[in-house]
Write a protein that holds these residues in place. Structure first.
Motif, PDB file in Angstrom:
ATOM      1  N   PRO A 119      20.835  43.074  10.874  1.00  0.00           N
ATOM      2  CA  PRO A 119      20.984  42.679  12.281  1.00  0.00           C
ATOM      3  C   PRO A 119      20.860  43.839  13.265  1.00  0.00           C
ATOM      4  O   PRO A 119      20.678  43.610  14.457  1.00  0.00           O
ATOM      5  CB  PRO A 119      22.373  42.046  12.330  1.00  0.00           C
ATOM      6  CG  PRO A 119      23.085  42.571  11.143  1.00  0.00           C
ATOM      7  CD  PRO A 119      22.038  42.757  10.086  1.00  0.00           C
ATOM      8  N   ALA A 152      27.510  43.715  17.204  1.00  0.00           N
ATOM      9  CA  ALA A 152      26.447  42.819  16.757  1.00  0.00           C
ATOM     10  C   ALA A 152      25.531  43.489  15.737  1.00  0.00           C
ATOM     11  O   ALA A 152      24.926  42.806  14.903  1.00  0.00           O
ATOM     12  CB  ALA A 152      25.629  42.335  17.951  1.00  0.00           C
ATOM     13  N   GLN A 178      31.658  35.304  12.764  1.00  0.00           N
ATOM     14  CA  GLN A 178      31.228  34.454  13.867  1.00  0.00           C
ATOM     15  C   GLN A 178      32.428  33.580  14.221  1.00  0.00           C
ATOM     16  O   GLN A 178      32.865  32.750  13.427  1.00  0.00           O
ATOM     17  CB  GLN A 178      30.034  33.602  13.458  1.00  0.00           C
ATOM     18  CG  GLN A 178      28.792  34.400  13.095  1.00  0.00           C
ATOM     19  CD  GLN A 178      28.122  35.005  14.325  1.00  0.00           C
ATOM     20  OE1 GLN A 178      28.301  34.530  15.453  1.00  0.00           O
ATOM     21  NE2 GLN A 178      27.345  36.056  14.110  1.00  0.00           N
ATOM     22  N   HIS A 212      29.321  38.512  22.573  1.00  0.00           N
ATOM     23  CA  HIS A 212      27.929  38.943  22.651  1.00  0.00           C
ATOM     24  C   HIS A 212      27.112  37.995  23.523  1.00  0.00           C
ATOM     25  O   HIS A 212      27.357  36.779  23.548  1.00  0.00           O
ATOM     26  CB  HIS A 212      27.338  39.002  21.238  1.00  0.00           C
ATOM     27  CG  HIS A 212      26.013  39.672  21.162  1.00  0.00           C
ATOM     28  ND1 HIS A 212      24.828  38.979  21.085  1.00  0.00           N
ATOM     29  CD2 HIS A 212      25.678  40.991  21.171  1.00  0.00           C
ATOM     30  CE1 HIS A 212      23.814  39.830  21.031  1.00  0.00           C
ATOM     31  NE2 HIS A 212      24.306  41.061  21.085  1.00  0.00           N
ATOM     32  N   GLU A 244      24.174  36.861  23.211  1.00  0.00           N
ATOM     33  CA  GLU A 244      23.393  35.867  22.474  1.00  0.00           C
ATOM     34  C   GLU A 244      24.228  35.140  21.415  1.00  0.00           C
ATOM     35  O   GLU A 244      24.109  33.926  21.241  1.00  0.00           O
ATOM     36  CB  GLU A 244      22.196  36.528  21.785  1.00  0.00           C
ATOM     37  CG  GLU A 244      21.084  36.950  22.726  1.00  0.00           C
ATOM     38  CD  GLU A 244      19.883  37.490  21.981  1.00  0.00           C
ATOM     39  OE1 GLU A 244      18.768  37.419  22.551  1.00  0.00           O
ATOM     40  OE2 GLU A 244      20.038  37.994  20.844  1.00  0.00           O
ATOM     41  N   GLU A 245      25.074  35.870  20.708  1.00  0.00           N
ATOM     42  CA  GLU A 245      25.786  35.302  19.567  1.00  0.00           C
ATOM     43  C   GLU A 245      27.159  34.723  19.917  1.00  0.00           C
ATOM     44  O   GLU A 245      27.786  34.069  19.070  1.00  0.00           O
ATOM     45  CB  GLU A 245      25.945  36.363  18.486  1.00  0.00           C
ATOM     46  CG  GLU A 245      24.618  36.885  17.958  1.00  0.00           C
ATOM     47  CD  GLU A 245      24.804  37.882  16.846  1.00  0.00           C
ATOM     48  OE1 GLU A 245      25.800  37.769  16.101  1.00  0.00           O
ATOM     49  OE2 GLU A 245      23.962  38.780  16.703  1.00  0.00           O
ATOM     50  N   ILE A 281      32.201  37.357  18.506  1.00  0.00           N
ATOM     51  CA  ILE A 281      31.962  37.943  17.190  1.00  0.00           C
ATOM     52  C   ILE A 281      33.013  39.012  16.922  1.00  0.00           C
ATOM     53  O   ILE A 281      33.706  39.477  17.834  1.00  0.00           O
ATOM     54  CB  ILE A 281      30.555  38.571  17.080  1.00  0.00           C
ATOM     55  CG1 ILE A 281      30.346  39.623  18.186  1.00  0.00           C
ATOM     56  CG2 ILE A 281      29.477  37.500  17.153  1.00  0.00           C
ATOM     57  CD1 ILE A 281      29.018  40.361  18.101  1.00  0.00           C
ATOM     58  N   ARG A 311      17.789  39.178  13.818  1.00  0.00           N
ATOM     59  CA  ARG A 311      18.467  37.961  13.391  1.00  0.00           C
ATOM     60  C   ARG A 311      18.720  37.069  14.596  1.00  0.00           C
ATOM     61  O   ARG A 311      19.097  37.526  15.662  1.00  0.00           O
ATOM     62  CB  ARG A 311      19.801  38.333  12.738  1.00  0.00           C
ATOM     63  CG  ARG A 311      20.636  37.151  12.364  1.00  0.00           C
ATOM     64  CD  ARG A 311      21.997  37.604  11.892  1.00  0.00           C
ATOM     65  NE  ARG A 311      22.654  38.442  12.884  1.00  0.00           N
ATOM     66  CZ  ARG A 311      23.942  38.722  12.858  1.00  0.00           C
ATOM     67  NH1 ARG A 311      24.691  38.289  11.891  1.00  0.00           N
ATOM     68  NH2 ARG A 311      24.487  39.491  13.778  1.00  0.00           N
ATOM     69  N   ARG A 312      18.506  35.807  14.428  1.00  0.00           N
ATOM     70  CA  ARG A 312      18.786  34.815  15.492  1.00  0.00           C
ATOM     71  C   ARG A 312      19.918  33.926  15.065  1.00  0.00           C
ATOM     72  O   ARG A 312      20.015  33.566  13.904  1.00  0.00           O
ATOM     73  CB  ARG A 312      17.555  33.984  15.784  1.00  0.00           C
ATOM     74  CG  ARG A 312      16.401  34.796  16.389  1.00  0.00           C
ATOM     75  CD  ARG A 312      16.742  35.284  17.784  1.00  0.00           C
ATOM     76  NE  ARG A 312      15.645  36.033  18.379  1.00  0.00           N
ATOM     77  CZ  ARG A 312      15.735  36.643  19.544  1.00  0.00           C
ATOM     78  NH1 ARG A 312      16.867  36.621  20.223  1.00  0.00           N
ATOM     79  NH2 ARG A 312      14.730  37.309  20.044  1.00  0.00           N
TER      80      ARG A 312
END
Length: 361
Positions: free
Chosen positions: A174, A216, A272, A303, A305-306, A309, A360-361
């Motif tokens: 990642p 991340a 996550q 984050h 995008e995520e 976390i 990584r998505r």
């Protein structure tokens, strides 16, 4: 002395740190895209001069430094006799001075230990934090913002360096696209950056944004993942901070034994977190399986995008597919784990891999 960033609109400054400017997630995106830089007030800088500086640091640390070229970046760990991480520092040499960038809470202890270990060698370590500051961001963003930097450290993470070893099984890693540099600049540059930000000529980001990008990328840090219980193997730190084939140093025997003959007792995992209730755990919060504590959170971030976390150390025996929960001040939240260090981590169980250039998505 008044911090220069207090005058920047929206700035939240705490104990010399620009924490954020009102929009931490937007600041993360700007940092990642190279349109902003972050003044890192949570870093301290040690300067080591003298003809023996590189061979001396080589003999004391986990990293091979004797042949470090001017401008080359790496990092080192100072271990205790049992192989636990006492100190960590980013390293770059400019041909005359070896610069060590350390987490501010760790720098005083690192300097005190280095000073005790000088003996008769031609070395002179000192705290240069009153003279210089650290500015972080992508390599291009840092070069534009501070072209007159004294030195620039380029984060090698997560590439497996010479003599290193990677445990993380994720491919691509990642952090494969992590583009992160830290420039050492005269402290007067901070006022220049603040003035430019007030004039709208430059975008700034806070330490919250910088740390979220680190979490991340699964990147360990001394002030969070380091400590008297941490073995480098547990945080996948052999990847960039340990040279397994160099000469003797304090803690080397444990490093070799755990890597070649055993497995670390704990392992770092990425979590996550359930973000449905907007609850985040604190550092040190218990990680649980079926109600029993099996680890603790080391770093937390939201984050861009995520979502929410964290990084956490858990017992090596915890199954990879175990359902976990994390304590928060407002209750318990669910957490899905991603493997950073596998339970069978070791020389016979892990193969070093260079990460692919994708995210990584």
């Amino acid at each position: 002395m008044t911090d220069p960033f207090t005058a920047v609109p929206g700035a939240v400054v705490d104990d010399g740190r620009l924490v954020h400017l009102g929009a931490p997630t937007t600041e993360q995106r700007s940092l990642a895209q190279g349109t902003a830089v972050a003044p890192l007030g949570d870093r301290s800088v040690l300067a080591v001069t003298g003809e023996d500086r590189l061979s001396w640091l080589d003999s004391l640390s986990s990293q091979a430094l004797t042949a470090l070229a001017a401008g080359e970046s790496t990092e080192l760990l100072i271990l205790d006799p049992r192989g636990h991480v006492e100190h960590a520092a980013s390293v770059v040499d400019d041909g005359e001075t070896t610069w060590l960038i350390a987490d501010a809470p760790d720098a005083a202890g690192l300097l005190a230990w280095l000073t005790r270990m000088r003996f008769r060698l031609r070395v002179a370590p000192r705290d240069a934090s009153d003279e210089v500051a650290v500015i972080g961001g992508t390599a291009a963003a840092v070069a534009r913002a501070v072209p007159d930097a004294l030195a620039v450290w380029v984060d090698p993470w997560p590439q497996v360096g010479a003599g290193g070893w990677g445990y993380a099984p994720a491919e691509p890693h990642p952090g494969a696209e992590r583009d992160w540099s830290e420039a050492i600049v005269p402290r007067a540059v901070l006022q220049r950056l603040a003035d430019a930000a007030i004039a709208g000529e430059i975008a700034l980001a806070g330490t919250l944004a910088a740390d979220a990008l680190r979490v991340a990328a699964w990147r360990p840090r001394a002030v969070t993942e380091g400590g008297e219980r941490t073995l480098p193997h547990e945080a996948d730190w052999l990847r960039t901070a340990v040279h397994l084939n160099k000469g003797c140093y304090r803690g080397q025997e444990t490093v070799a034994k755990v890597h070649n003959l055993g497995h670390p007792p704990r392992r770092l995992v990425a979590l996550q977190l359930d973000g449905s209730d907007a609850m985040l755990p604190e550092r040190g919060a218990a990680v649980r399986r079926d109600g029993d504590a099996i680890g603790e959170v080391t770093s937390v971030a939201h984050h861009y995008e995520e979502g929410p976390i964290a990084l956490a150390f858990v017992k090596r025996s915890v199954p990879l597919d175990a359902a976990l929960t994390v304590d928060t001040p407002d209750g318990v939240i669910a957490a899905a784990q991603e493997t950073i260090v596998p339970p069978d981590a070791g020389a016979t169980a892990a193969v070093p891999r260079l990460p692919r250039l994708s995210r990584r998505r």
